[in-house]
Scaffold this motif. Sequence first.
Motif, PDB file in Angstrom:
ATOM      1  N   ALA A 326      76.505  32.733  71.230  1.00 20.46           N
ATOM      2  CA  ALA A 326      76.791  31.469  70.570  1.00 20.46           C
ATOM      3  C   ALA A 326      75.895  30.394  71.157  1.00 20.46           C
ATOM      4  CB  ALA A 326      78.253  31.090  70.729  1.00 20.46           C
ATOM      5  N   SER A 328      74.637  26.375  71.128  1.00 23.63           N
ATOM      6  CA  SER A 328      74.918  24.997  70.745  1.00 23.63           C
ATOM      7  C   SER A 328      73.609  24.301  70.394  1.00 23.63           C
ATOM      8  CB  SER A 328      75.630  24.255  71.872  1.00 23.63           C
ATOM      9  OG  SER A 328      76.902  24.806  72.111  1.00 23.63           O
ATOM     10  N   THR A 358      80.670  21.453  65.332  1.00 26.94           N
ATOM     11  CA  THR A 358      81.838  21.251  66.189  1.00 26.94           C
ATOM     12  C   THR A 358      81.999  19.813  66.634  1.00 26.94           C
ATOM     13  OG1 THR A 358      80.519  21.856  68.133  1.00 26.94           O
ATOM     14  CG2 THR A 358      81.765  23.624  67.040  1.00 26.94           C
ATOM     15  N   ARG A 369      77.570  24.857  66.538  1.00 30.67           N
ATOM     16  CA  ARG A 369      77.686  26.116  67.281  1.00 30.67           C
ATOM     17  C   ARG A 369      77.200  27.235  66.373  1.00 30.67           C
ATOM     18  NH1 ARG A 369      80.509  27.535  71.879  1.00 30.67           N
ATOM     19  NH2 ARG A 369      81.077  29.727  72.097  1.00 30.67           N
TER      20      ARG A 369
END
Length: 419
Positions: A326, A328, A358, A369
């Motif tokens: 994952a 960001s 997010t 994300r």
Amino acid sequence: MAINRPRFVPTTLAIAALLVAGLINGSSVAQGDAGQRRSSPGGSGSFEVGGVEVDTSGKTANAARLAGWRLAQRKGWQMLSRRMGGGGGNLSDSALDSIVSGIVVENEQIGPNRYVARLGVMFDRNRAASILGVAGSLSRSPPMLVLPVEWSGGAARVFEQRTDWHEAWARFRTGNSTIDYVRPSGTGPDSLLLNAGQINRPSRGWWRMILDQYGASDVLIPIVHLFRQYPGGPIVGQFQARFGPDNRLLTRFSLRVGSGDALPALLDAGIKRIDQAYQNALSAGVLRVDPGLRFRPPGLDEEDEATDDESVAGDEAVVVDGGSGAISVQFDTPGSAAVEATERALRGIPGVRSAITTSLALGGISVMRVGYDGDVAALKAALEARGWQVTLGSGAIRIQRARTPSPQPVGQAENATAG
């Protein structure tokens, strides 16, 4: 418990609001009718005082309404001052105008020379706190994901389609609440991940994955069962406040309204009582993050754990959790259309499993994300191939659309002659 909400003429309200809103300096107006209420923005940065009763008169309807709002500001300030331990002092109208951030119309009746209403007053948190000599900051709970479940017609709905319960939670102002609510918009994968079946799945691993997607620590499950006597007739709402992956019941109660037009009022009243129940449970230590949701599976490399706290690429990058796949990603969001366009662009890249915003900051930089099957360098190359400018730090990405250079002006040579 019955909730009655008087009706009034919406067109009269709209005209009066337009004429009067400009007369109150620094104030924003939230107006509504018997079946709808639009709240002013910024509730999270305000102290809100509700249930202020006013009964004023004037030469015209607009003058009576303005006098009612002035009176509501004075009464609201006294109520807020007593609530904060200030003794209910008075302020001048000009001083109140500078700290009132909104007037909320709970219900009102307007006559040619008279104005009768129940109003709410929103005060700017920082300015009001400095005058009252109290702390403007509010101690809040860990972020809690909200799953508003509505039972109507024998079927349960969360985000499969827009519901009245979802809309009620979207307009609920959390300025005075100690609960940090995370309220999904209901778009994208929300309808698949957050449904009525999920609340009965106690698996902590699956809940951790969902909560990580939304940046939350635990889950709150407010439920309403709506029973309509007949179309347009009385409605009974049975409310439940539940929480946690085990779907624990905190409280339940019932409310009733006399007509279908008053359904928003019914739901708003239910949310206020549910919010108060959650706040009481938080202060009593009952509402706390489930220990199983804090568990991290063994076997993670220390290097992967270190990247969670690592600062990279200055202010233009954020952390990437390389161990979980994952990433960001920060991106510019001048408007809501930019959010959807960027999410679509990321989802169109091969290897991207999900792309969910997010942290939304319209007019600034938002955070997305991205679930990606590959390393950060491969994602960087794929983005640059599609025309993005990518800033890659030590496990972080900041993306921007490449700017087209402006054409250079074409000038005449120095030795050019006219004629």
